[in-house]
Write an enzyme that holds these catalytic residues in place. Structure first.
Site, PDB file in Angstrom:
ATOM      1  N   CYS A 190       0.837  -1.201   0.000  1.00 28.85           N
ATOM      2  CA  CYS A 190       0.000   0.000   0.000  1.00 28.85           C
ATOM      3  C   CYS A 190       0.878   1.260   0.000  1.00 28.85           C
ATOM      4  O   CYS A 190       1.504   1.567  -1.000  1.00 28.85           O
ATOM      5  CB  CYS A 190      -0.978  -0.028   1.161  1.00 28.85           C
TER       6      CYS A 190
ATOM      7  N   HIS B  29      -3.755  -5.339   1.172  1.00 23.67           N
ATOM      8  CA  HIS B  29      -3.113  -5.649   2.450  1.00 23.67           C
ATOM      9  C   HIS B  29      -3.287  -7.121   2.840  1.00 23.67           C
ATOM     10  O   HIS B  29      -4.206  -7.450   3.601  1.00 23.67           O
ATOM     11  CB  HIS B  29      -3.722  -4.802   3.564  1.00 23.67           C
TER      12      HIS B  29
ATOM     13  N   GLU C 123      -1.533  -8.695   4.950  1.00 27.38           N
ATOM     14  CA  GLU C 123      -1.232  -8.802   6.382  1.00 27.38           C
ATOM     15  C   GLU C 123      -2.418  -8.425   7.256  1.00 27.38           C
ATOM     16  O   GLU C 123      -2.428  -8.718   8.469  1.00 27.38           O
ATOM     17  CB  GLU C 123      -0.020  -7.925   6.731  1.00 27.38           C
TER      18      GLU C 123
END
Length: 275
Positions: free
Chosen positions: A104, A229, A231
């Site tokens: 990002c 994302h 994660e």
């Protein structure tokens, strides 16, 4: 290759950069830990001051957030701090058998630094991540599919990732796009749930990215920049449709997974260093 970058000479450890406005350090650290890789979260000021050294690590991560408020452009101020204070260290790091991941805002930093696409190791800015085509912050789940076979995408059929960005609209010239395609540097593309191309249509392509591009690698494959994302959705129950998937798997007699498909990206990183 210096001794500090020779495989086996230093621990397989990640440096996760922090700083004003970065907000995904802990999630990234947890994802890497689950995949078997330790890490340190290091403020950029400490790296500049020499309290930590990039040569102590094998993986450099630029995590998500809104560094310096994105006041001078998304990721631009942070990239300038790297360029003006740590550029030689970054070049030396890339000369070794090391990897760089930008997620990002981290992808935006990589773009500003020219670390992707980095054709012929020339770190010039060739691409842009422009404001989303709808003109608003997009915060939703998207489906991604691998568009190339490389160390980052190995074993991945799809990813289900949240996005949270205002400037993720990937743009480049037709010439650069041609190079990306010919060199298999497009790592992930936005797609529909049935894995057919998003074809630029909202919301499957959430920002208007050309060719549905969600992430690319550098020409040498060592650097990956990705807008969504992974994660932020490590658990099976983090998936937006986990309740439906749970019922379908129960009816098929399948065991419910504990982690999401997104963890494979981080396992690929640790697997690379253990080859």
């Amino acid at each position: 290759m210096t001794a500090a970058h020779t495989p086996g000479m230093i621990p397989e450890k990640a440096l996760i950069l922090s700083g004003y406005g970065i907000n995904s350090e802990m999630e990234t650290q947890e994802a890497l830990l689950r995949a078997g890789m330790g890490s340190d979260i290091v403020h950029i000021n400490d790296l500049i001051a020499g309290r930590r050294r990039l040569s102590e690590y094998r993986l450099l991560v630029f995590p998500g957030g809104f560094s310096y408020g994105d006041d001078t452009g998304a990721g631009n101020a942070y990239a300038n701090r790297i360029r003006n204070n740590l550029w030689k260290d970054v070049e030396t790091f890339l000369d070794g058998d090391n990897l760089v991941l930008g997620i990002c805002n981290g992808f935006q930093i990589l773009v500003n630094l020219g670390l992707v696409p980095a054709f012929d190791r020339h770190y010039n800015r060739k691409i842009a991540l422009m404001p989303n085509i709808k003109g608003v912050l997009e915060c939703r789940f998207v489906t991604l599919k691998p568009a190339a076979h490389n160390l980052w995408t190995s074993g991945i059929e799809r990813l289900y990732c949240p996005v949270a960005h205002g400037e993720g609209n990937f743009y480049c010239s037709p010439e650069v796009l041609g190079q990306l395609k010919r060199n298999d540097m497009i790592a992930f593309t936005y797609c529909r749930e049935d894995m057919s191309p998003a074809a630029g249509e909202y919301p499957c392509n959430p920002n208007g990215s050309i060719a549905d591009i969600a992430g690319i690698t550098s020409a040498d494959g060592k650097v990956l920049g990705l807008m969504p994302h992974p994660e932020r959705a490590m658990e099976f129950v983090n998936q937006y449709d986990w309740t439906l998937r749970k019922e379908l798997m129960k009816r098929e007699g399948k065991a419910l997974p504990e982690e999401s498909v997104n963890m494979q990206l981080f396992r690929n990183i640790t697997g690379y260093f253990r080859q």
